[in-house]
Design an enzyme around this catalytic site. Structure first.
Site, short mmCIF file in Angstrom:
data_model
loop_
_atom_site.label_atom_id
_atom_site.label_comp_id
_atom_site.label_asym_id
_atom_site.label_seq_id
_atom_site.Cartn_x
_atom_site.Cartn_y
_atom_site.Cartn_z
N SER A 72 -22.07 36.44 6.99
CA SER A 72 -22.87 35.27 7.29
C SER A 72 -24.26 35.21 6.29
CB SER A 72 -23.62 35.64 8.82
OG SER A 72 -22.31 35.57 9.64
N ARG A 73 -24.59 36.37 5.75
CA ARG A 73 -25.71 36.56 5.25
C ARG A 73 -25.58 35.79 3.64
NH1 ARG A 73 -25.94 41.36 7.34
NH2 ARG A 73 -28.01 41.98 8.28
N ASN A 128 -23.37 32.22 13.34
CA ASN A 128 -23.40 31.58 11.81
C ASN A 128 -21.90 31.90 11.42
OD1 ASN A 128 -24.03 30.05 9.60
ND2 ASN A 128 -24.92 31.92 8.69
N GLN A 174 -18.89 50.30 10.47
CA GLN A 174 -19.13 49.83 11.69
C GLN A 174 -17.81 49.74 12.67
OE1 GLN A 174 -21.19 46.24 13.06
NE2 GLN A 174 -19.22 45.17 12.97
N HIS A 215 -14.87 35.04 10.62
CA HIS A 215 -14.75 34.97 12.03
C HIS A 215 -13.49 34.31 12.87
CE1 HIS A 215 -19.21 35.57 11.53
NE2 HIS A 215 -19.08 36.46 12.36
N LYS A 258 -14.50 44.37 6.78
CA LYS A 258 -15.33 44.31 5.76
C LYS A 258 -16.62 45.08 6.00
CE LYS A 258 -18.83 41.53 5.50
NZ LYS A 258 -20.30 41.72 5.69
N GLY A 296 -13.80 43.10 12.04
CA GLY A 296 -13.42 43.03 10.39
C GLY A 296 -13.49 44.33 9.81
O1 PAF Z 1 -20.47 42.71 12.98
C1 PAF Z 1 -21.15 41.93 13.62
O2 PAF Z 1 -21.50 40.90 13.71
C2 PAF Z 1 -22.34 42.92 14.64
O3 PAF Z 1 -22.54 44.07 14.14
C3 PAF Z 1 -21.58 42.94 16.09
C4 PAF Z 1 -20.48 43.81 16.01
C5 PAF Z 1 -21.44 41.55 16.64
C6 PAF Z 1 -22.52 43.72 16.78
O4 PAF Z 1 -23.83 42.87 17.15
#
Ligand code: PAF
Length: 275
Positions: free
Chosen positions: A184-185, A32, A152, A37, A148, A146
């Protein structure tokens, strides 16, 4: 652009590129695809073979509805990849959780327990598993993520530092549209909610100003929450933490950020700004 749906073919293609002396960049996504991205794609060095993965990883969802309703748009995504000069798209066919070989006991760094880690049980474990698996399979020289998803990003940097010493993580700034951090959400929000959540970034910027002017985070947080909740937005957390460890900043502004998670129109979103 090559589209590959299994690990064996992917490994063969990558091996060929490596033997020709090419470097590889990886941009993992859950599809998405949006402008955020595209910024990741553009941040991968041009003289590398750019590989993007599109895979909605079930291991990182703590809520099966969120997984089921996660927006998917493969045909459009492939067009976006092509327009953005991606060389190879890895779209695994079905759930690949069984392919992931992982050490028996995983001790995630302490910072994964804060912020999103407090409510999204096993989310970071799921991210850890899929990202480590992709790094092992693809062995990229560069990988783009990213800011954001800041928590992560710290985890990814930990994975790279611990297991993949030749991998460079490229950190990419958050892309905003009408002040909203792209995600994406957002596709699941109606126009009314999209209008309302513009307030989040204004509130964060305002808090930053006030803190730089000498106000204590604890003192301004209450008003910030009242302001946000006037827009029917539920705040899960609003915290001021240190950038590297994610420990509470306790008044220390250097190297710190404001982090927020909130729900609007039933959709949970996150954002952050550096002080
Ligand atoms: O950030 C994301 O889209 C996901 O957490 C990732 C890093 C692709 C892992 O599934």
């Amino acid at each position: 652009m090559l589209i590959v749906d299994n690990k064996e073919s992917l490994s063969k293609i990558i091996e060929k590129h490596r033997s020709e002396g090419n470097k590889i960049s990886l941009i993992p996504t859950m599809g998405n695809l949006h402008k955020g991205h595209q910024e990741l794609f553009a941040s991968a060095p041009d003289d590398t073979i750019k590989i993007s993965s599109i895979y909605v990883n079930p291991l990182q969802f703590n809520n099966s509805d969120d997984y089921d309703y996660y927006p998917r748009a493969l045909d459009d995504d492939l067009d976006v990849c092509k327009e953005n000069h991606i060389n190879i798209v890895y779209v695994p066919d079905g759930d690949i959780s069984h392919e992931i070989e992982i050490e028996k006991s995983i001790d995630l760094p302490k910072f994964t327990r804060y912020l999103c880690g407090q409510t999204r049980e096993d989310h970071f474990l799921g991210v850890y598993k899929i990202v480590k698996h992709l790094f092992e399979t693809i062995k990229p020289h560069f990988a783009c993520f990213g800011k954001k998803d800041y928590q992560q990003l710290l985890l990814i940097k930990y994975i790279a530092k611990t297991y993949f010493s030749n991998l460079e993580i490229i950190e990419v700034d958050t892309v905003r549209s009408n002040n909203i951090a792209l995600s994406s959400r957002l596709k699941r929000l109606n126009n009314e909610s999209l209008e309302k959540i513009k307030i989040i970034y204004d509130v964060l910027l305002n808090m930053r100003h006030q803190m730089i002017d000498g106000n204590e985070f604890a003192d301004i947080k209450k008003d910030a929450l009242i302001e946000i909740e006037r827009y029917d937005i539920d705040v899960e957390y609003l915290e001021h933490r240190e950038n590297e460890t994610l420990e509470l900043a306790n008044g220390q502004l250097n190297n710190s950020s404001l982090f927020i998670a909130y729900t609007a129109g039933n959709i949970r979103l996150i954002d952050n700004i550096q002080i």
